[in-house]
Design an enzyme around this catalytic site. Structure first.
Site, PDB file in Angstrom:
ATOM      1  N   ARG A  27      41.262  47.540  34.408  1.00 18.52           N
ATOM      2  CA  ARG A  27      41.445  46.369  33.551  1.00 18.52           C
ATOM      3  C   ARG A  27      42.610  45.499  34.003  1.00 18.52           C
ATOM      4  O   ARG A  27      42.863  44.457  33.398  1.00 18.52           O
ATOM      5  CB  ARG A  27      41.645  46.817  32.112  1.00 18.52           C
ATOM      6  CG  ARG A  27      40.472  47.644  31.638  1.00 18.52           C
ATOM      7  CD  ARG A  27      40.391  47.733  30.179  1.00 18.52           C
ATOM      8  NE  ARG A  27      40.421  46.466  29.512  1.00 18.52           N
ATOM      9  CZ  ARG A  27      39.608  46.123  28.526  1.00 18.52           C
ATOM     10  NH1 ARG A  27      38.645  46.926  28.164  1.00 18.52           N
ATOM     11  NH2 ARG A  27      39.728  44.984  27.916  1.00 18.52           N
ATOM     12  N   TRP A  74      47.399  42.549  34.146  1.00 16.86           N
ATOM     13  CA  TRP A  74      46.778  41.525  34.987  1.00 16.86           C
ATOM     14  C   TRP A  74      47.480  40.224  34.616  1.00 16.86           C
ATOM     15  O   TRP A  74      47.346  39.744  33.493  1.00 16.86           O
ATOM     16  CB  TRP A  74      45.283  41.440  34.694  1.00 16.86           C
ATOM     17  CG  TRP A  74      44.535  40.496  35.574  1.00 16.86           C
ATOM     18  CD1 TRP A  74      43.999  40.748  36.795  1.00 16.86           C
ATOM     19  CD2 TRP A  74      44.205  39.130  35.282  1.00 16.86           C
ATOM     20  NE1 TRP A  74      43.377  39.634  37.284  1.00 16.86           N
ATOM     21  CE2 TRP A  74      43.485  38.624  36.383  1.00 16.86           C
ATOM     22  CE3 TRP A  74      44.459  38.276  34.211  1.00 16.86           C
ATOM     23  CZ2 TRP A  74      43.008  37.317  36.435  1.00 16.86           C
ATOM     24  CZ3 TRP A  74      43.995  36.971  34.264  1.00 16.86           C
ATOM     25  CH2 TRP A  74      43.275  36.511  35.365  1.00 16.86           C
ATOM     26  N   GLU A 485      24.036  35.795  43.052  1.00 11.29           N
ATOM     27  CA  GLU A 485      24.663  37.082  42.779  1.00 11.29           C
ATOM     28  C   GLU A 485      25.098  37.757  44.085  1.00 11.29           C
ATOM     29  O   GLU A 485      26.177  38.356  44.158  1.00 11.29           O
ATOM     30  CB  GLU A 485      23.683  37.973  41.984  1.00 11.29           C
ATOM     31  CG  GLU A 485      24.105  39.401  41.763  1.00 11.29           C
ATOM     32  CD  GLU A 485      25.426  39.578  41.004  1.00 11.29           C
ATOM     33  OE1 GLU A 485      25.974  38.581  40.487  1.00 11.29           O
ATOM     34  OE2 GLU A 485      25.926  40.712  40.976  1.00 11.29           O
ATOM     35  N   LYS A 489      28.928  38.843  44.874  1.00 11.89           N
ATOM     36  CA  LYS A 489      29.357  40.214  45.187  1.00 11.89           C
ATOM     37  C   LYS A 489      30.146  40.219  46.485  1.00 11.89           C
ATOM     38  O   LYS A 489      31.173  40.861  46.584  1.00 11.89           O
ATOM     39  CB  LYS A 489      28.156  41.155  45.347  1.00 11.89           C
ATOM     40  CG  LYS A 489      27.498  41.795  44.169  1.00 11.89           C
ATOM     41  CD  LYS A 489      28.283  42.591  43.216  1.00 11.89           C
ATOM     42  CE  LYS A 489      28.991  41.744  42.188  1.00 11.89           C
ATOM     43  NZ  LYS A 489      28.382  41.634  40.892  1.00 11.89           N
ATOM     44  N   HIS A 508      19.659  19.047  53.092  1.00  9.59           N
ATOM     45  CA  HIS A 508      20.280  17.909  52.411  1.00  9.59           C
ATOM     46  C   HIS A 508      21.803  17.949  52.506  1.00  9.59           C
ATOM     47  O   HIS A 508      22.478  17.267  51.731  1.00  9.59           O
ATOM     48  CB  HIS A 508      19.838  17.865  50.941  1.00  9.59           C
ATOM     49  CG  HIS A 508      18.360  17.658  50.793  1.00  9.59           C
ATOM     50  ND1 HIS A 508      17.751  16.464  51.100  1.00  9.59           N
ATOM     51  CD2 HIS A 508      17.369  18.499  50.420  1.00  9.59           C
ATOM     52  CE1 HIS A 508      16.445  16.578  50.896  1.00  9.59           C
ATOM     53  NE2 HIS A 508      16.185  17.811  50.492  1.00  9.59           N
TER      54      HIS A 508
HETATM   55  C1  F6R Z   1      31.174  40.018  38.902  1.00 10.51           C
HETATM   56  C2  F6R Z   1      31.723  40.304  37.616  1.00 10.51           C
HETATM   57  C3  F6R Z   1      32.068  39.196  36.690  1.00 10.51           C
HETATM   58  C4  F6R Z   1      31.497  39.510  35.299  1.00 10.51           C
HETATM   59  C5  F6R Z   1      31.942  38.457  34.282  1.00 10.51           C
HETATM   60  C6  F6R Z   1      31.379  38.710  32.902  1.00 10.51           C
HETATM   61  O1  F6R Z   1      30.898  41.172  39.625  1.00 10.51           O
HETATM   62  O2  F6R Z   1      31.905  41.440  37.292  1.00 10.51           O
HETATM   63  O3  F6R Z   1      31.614  37.968  37.151  1.00 10.51           O
HETATM   64  O4  F6R Z   1      30.106  39.558  35.398  1.00 10.51           O
HETATM   65  O5  F6R Z   1      33.347  38.438  34.202  1.00 10.51           O
HETATM   66  O6  F6R Z   1      31.803  39.938  32.396  1.00 10.51           O
HETATM   67  P1  F6R Z   1      31.046  40.600  31.176  1.00 10.51           P
HETATM   68  O7  F6R Z   1      29.668  40.923  31.608  1.00 10.51           O
HETATM   69  O8  F6R Z   1      31.848  41.824  30.841  1.00 10.51           O
HETATM   70  O9  F6R Z   1      31.053  39.593  30.056  1.00 10.51           O
END
Ligand code: F6R
Length: 610
Positions: A27, A74, A485, A489, A508
Site C-alpha cells: 500500500r 506513499w 491494458e 501493464k 493517421h
Molecule cells: C494497474 C492498476 C491500477 C488500478 C486502479 C484502480 O495495474 O492496478 O490502474 O487498476 O488504480 O484500482 P481499483 O481497481 O482498486 O479501484
C-alpha cells in the site's frame, strides 16, 4: 495507499506491528515508522525506505510494550524522507499519529499553529493533526474528545490512528474516506487500513464507516460519530472468509507471478454457481434486479480507474455486442468532475478491485445523489465501494497483493461477460448464442492455463524486446481495451514507455514513430479483421519496426518477428485470453530489467487519495 497498523493487547506490540507493516507494504513503500509508549513517553522510530529498513533499525533496540501504532507511507505532501515518515508527534512528544488521506486545509492549519508558537518537524499535511490533538487535550476529558476536537478543525480525508503516552492502554481511531478496520482478538485488538494485516490473527472484523471514531482497548471498543454530538453507533463484527493462506506466496517468487498463475482458479471462483446451462444465461443474484428491471435498462455505463477502466471498456463492448444496449466506459476520476447527466434508466457499474479507490467511490456517491442506479463490481468484500453500492457482483478473485492488477482485471472482464449475457438473454440474444458464451466462459480456465504453460517461450520473447525504450500495443475493436491494458501493464512494472493504438489509427499519425527502435505488439485474433490486422503488420514491418504478434489465428510463424499463440475460445471472449500473455510479457520484461515487480516505483495499491 499508505498502510496503517495498530495493536493493543497482551503481546509485544513491536513484532505484531512490524509483521503487519510487512503485509501492508504494497500500500506504500517509500518510508515507514513505528511508535510505542516507553517510560512515560513515546519511542518513535522511522526511516525512509522499505519495512525491512525499519526492521533493521527497530530490532536492535527492542521496544517493550503491548500497545503501538505503525505506518508505511506513499508520499503525498513532502518527499519520502525520515522526517516525513509517520508517526508524527506533537512538540512535547506525548501524542503520536499515523494518517492516511489528505488534509486539504493543512497550509492554513500549519500557519495558525506556527503563529501559536508550534514548531513543525516535517513537511507533511498530517503533522498538524498531532499538534491539534495536543492543543485540545488540556480542555477535554478523554483522548477521543481531543481527537474529535482536532478533527472538527480539519478538512479532508483521513484514516487516523492516535496514541497518547499518558494512556498506553488505548488507541483512538477515526475514518473519513480512508479505510480502517478493527480486528477483534481474544483480549487483544488489531487495527489496520486493510484486512491483509489482520487475517493471520483474526477473522472477526469491524469496518468503520466514514464519519466514525472509536476508542479501542484490549478487550473492548466503542464507536460513535465524529461530530461533537458524538452519537453512539452499533457495530456488529463480521467474519471475513479471507484466510492467511491466501496471502502466502505458495512457492512463487513474487505476488505478481502468483496472481498471474492463480487466474484459472480465480475465474472458476467467479463462474461458480453463476452459469445457467438450461436457459443459457447467467445468475447474478447480487444485482437484486428482476427480469423486468433488467429489460428496462436503457444504457450501461462502466466507471473505474486505470486497469479497472480498461476492463470497463471491455465490458461496454460486450454489453453492446451481446445485449445490443448502448454502453460506454469512462474513467471514474473524470466522471465525478464533469457534472455528468445521470440517466435514471441507465445502469451504472462501479468497478474496483480494492473497493476503496477514492475517485470511484466519489463517482458512486455523485451518481446516487442524482438518482442514478449504480451497482458495484468489486473484489474486496466489506470495502467502501461495495458497501456504498449495496448491490452488484463480487469479483471473487481472492486477495490481490501485487500493485499491478492481474487476476482482478481478468475477473472483472469475466463478470462483465456474464452481465452482458444476462442482459442479452432477457432481450434478443438467442439461446444458441447464449450457449456459445456459456460454453466459452466454461472453457476459459483451461485456456488460461494453456497460455501460462507457454510462459518459458514468452519469457524468451520478453528478453528479446526488453531493450526497447518505447513500444506500441496495437488492437482493434474488441482488442482495443486489451491493447490498452497490455501497454499499462508494461509501463507500470518495466518502466518502458508504451502506448496503445488501434491499428486503423496508426497511419493517421503514430506510424511516424516506427523505426528499428520501436517494436509493436499486434493483437491478431481470428476474426473478421484478421486481413486488415495483417496489413497493419506489413505497414509496420515496411518501416523497419519489429512486430510481436499475439494470435489465435492460423497464420504462419513468419508473419511477424515473434509470435505468441493462444487458444481459441469464443470470439467475444478472446480479449480475456489475449490479456494473459501480455501480463506475462510485462512480467518477464520487468524481471529482465531487474525491476521490483510487486512494488513498482512511485505507485501503491488502492488509491485512496485524489
Ligand atoms: C494497474 C492498476 C491500477 C488500478 C486502479 C484502480 O495495474 O492496478 O490502474 O487498476 O488504480 O484500482 P481499483 O481497481 O482498486 O479501484
Amino acid at each position: 495507499m499508505c498502510g496503517i497498523v495498530g495493536y493493543v493487547g497482551r503481546r509485544q506490540a513491536e513484532s505484531v506491528l512490524l509483521e503487519g507493516l510487512r503485509r501492508l507494504e504494497y500500500r506504500g513503500y517509500d518510508s515507514a515508522g513505528i511508535a510505542l509508549p516507553e517510560n512515560g513517553g513515546l519511542r518513535v522510530i522511522k526511516t525512509q525506505g522499505r519495512v525491512q529498513d525499519l526492521r533493521d533499525k527497530v530490532e536492535p533496540v527492542t521496544i517493550v510494550g503491548t500497545t503501538g501504532i505503525a505506518h508505511t507511507r506513499w508520499a503525498t505532501h513532502g518527499e519520502p524522507s525520515d522526517r516525513n515518515a509517520h508517526p508524527h508527534t506533537d512538540s512535547s512528544g506525548r501524542i503520536a499519529i499515523v494518517h492516511n488521506g489528505i488534509i486539504e486545509n493543512a497550509d492554513q492549519l500549519r500557519a495558525e499553529l506556527i503563529g501559536q508558537g508550534v514548531a513543525f518537524a516535517s513537511d507533511t499535511d498530517s503533522e498538524a493533526i498531532a499538534h491539534l490533538i495536543a492543543a485540545a487535550l488540556p480542555h477535554t476529558t478523554s483522548l477521543e474528545a481531543a481527537v474529535r476536537s482536532a478533527l472538527a478543525q480539519v478538512r479532508g480525508t483521513y484514516g487516523l490512528l492516535v496514541l497518547d503516552a499518558d494512556r498506553p492502554d488505548e488507541l483512538v481511531v477515526a475514518r473519513n474516506g480512508s479505510p480502517i478496520v478493527l480486528g477483534i482478538g481474544d483480549g487483544e485488538m488489531f487495527i489496520a487500513s486493510d484486512v491483509a494485516a489482520l487475517v493471520h490473527h483474526t477473522q472477526r472484523v469491524v469496518f468503520l464507516d466514514d464519519g466514525e471514531i472509536a476508542t479501542v482497548r484490549a478487550d473492548e471498543f466503542r464507536t460513535s460519530t465524529v461530530g461533537f454530538d458524538a452519537e453512539h453507533t452499533t457495530k456488529v463484527p463480521t467474519t471475513i472468509d479471507v484466510t492467511a493462506a491466501e496471502y502466502a506466496l505458495a512457492g512463487h517468487p513474487d505476488y505478481l507471478r502468483k496472481e498471474i498463475a492463480d487466474q484459472a482458479e480465480a475465474v472458476r471462483r467467479a463462474l461458480r454457481g453463476r452459469l445457467d446451462h438450461r436457459f443459457a444465461t447467467a445468475h447474478l443474484g447480487g444485482l437484486a434486479m428482476d427480469p423486468r428491471e433488467l429489460r428496462g435498462v436503457s444504457k450501461v455505463v462502466f466507471l473505474g480507474c486505470g486497469s479497472a477502466y480498461y476492463a470497463g471498456q471491455l465490458g461496454a463492448a460486450l454489453v453492446e455486442e451481446l445485449a445490443r444496449i448502448p454502453a460506454t466506459a469512462e474513467p471514474a476520476s473524470e466522471f465525478r468532475y464533469r457534472n455528468p447527466v445521470v440517466d435514471p434508466d441507465a445502469l451504472y457499474v462501479a468497478i474496483s478491485q480494492s473497493g476503496e479507490t477514492m475517485d470511484t467511490l466519489a463517482a458512486v456517491q455523485e451518481l446516487q445523489r442524482k438518482g442514478g442506479r449504480v451497482i458495484g463490481a468489486v473484489n474486496v468484500v466489506g470495502s467502501a465501494i461495495a458497501r456504498q453500492c449495496g448491490a452488484g457482483m463480487f469479483l471473487h478473485a481472492g486477495p490481490e497483493v501485487s500493485v499491478a492488477s492481474t487476476k482482478a482485471v481478468t475477473n472483472m472482464a469475466v463478470s462483465f461477460a456474464m452481465l452482458a449475457l444476462l442482459l442479452g438473454r432477457v432481450r434478443d440474444l438467442s439461446a444458441a448464442d447464449g450457449k456459445r458464451i456459456v460454453d466459452g466462459l466454461h472453457s476459459l480456465p483451461d485456456a488460461i492455463d494453456a497460455v501460462i504453460a507457454d510462459e518459458p517461450a514468452i519469457a524468451q520473447i520478453a528478453a528479446r524486446f526488453a531493450k526497447a525504450q518505447n513500444m506500441f500495443f496495437v488492437g482493434r475493436v474488441r482488442m482495443w481495451p486489451t491493447a490498452r491494458e497490455g501497454a499499462q501493464k508494461l509501463k507500470e512494472i518495466s518502466y518502458i514507455h508504451a502506448e496503445a493504438y488501434q491499428g486503423s489509427e496508426l497511419k493517421h499519425g503514430p506510424l511516424a514513430l516506427i523505426d528499428a527502435e520501436m517494436p509493436s505488439v499486434v493483437l491478431l485474433p481470428d476474426d473478421e479483421l484478421l486481413a486488415k490486422n495483417l496489413t497493419t503488420i506489413e505497414q509496420i514491418k515496411a518501416r523497419g519496426g519489429a512486430v510481436l504478434a499475439v494470435t489465435n489465428a492460423d497464420v504462419p510463424d513468419d508473419c511477424a518477428d515473434a509470435v505468441i499463440r493462444v487458444p481459441k475460445t469464443t470470439p467475444e471472449l478472446d480479449p480475456i485470453i489475449f490479456t494473459i500473455p501480455l501480463q506475462l510479457l510485462a512480467y518477464h520484461t520487468a524481471l529482465t530489467l531487474g525491476r521490483d515487480v510487486d512494488k513498482p516505483r512511485n505507485l501503491a495499491k488502492s488509491v485512496t487519495v485524489e
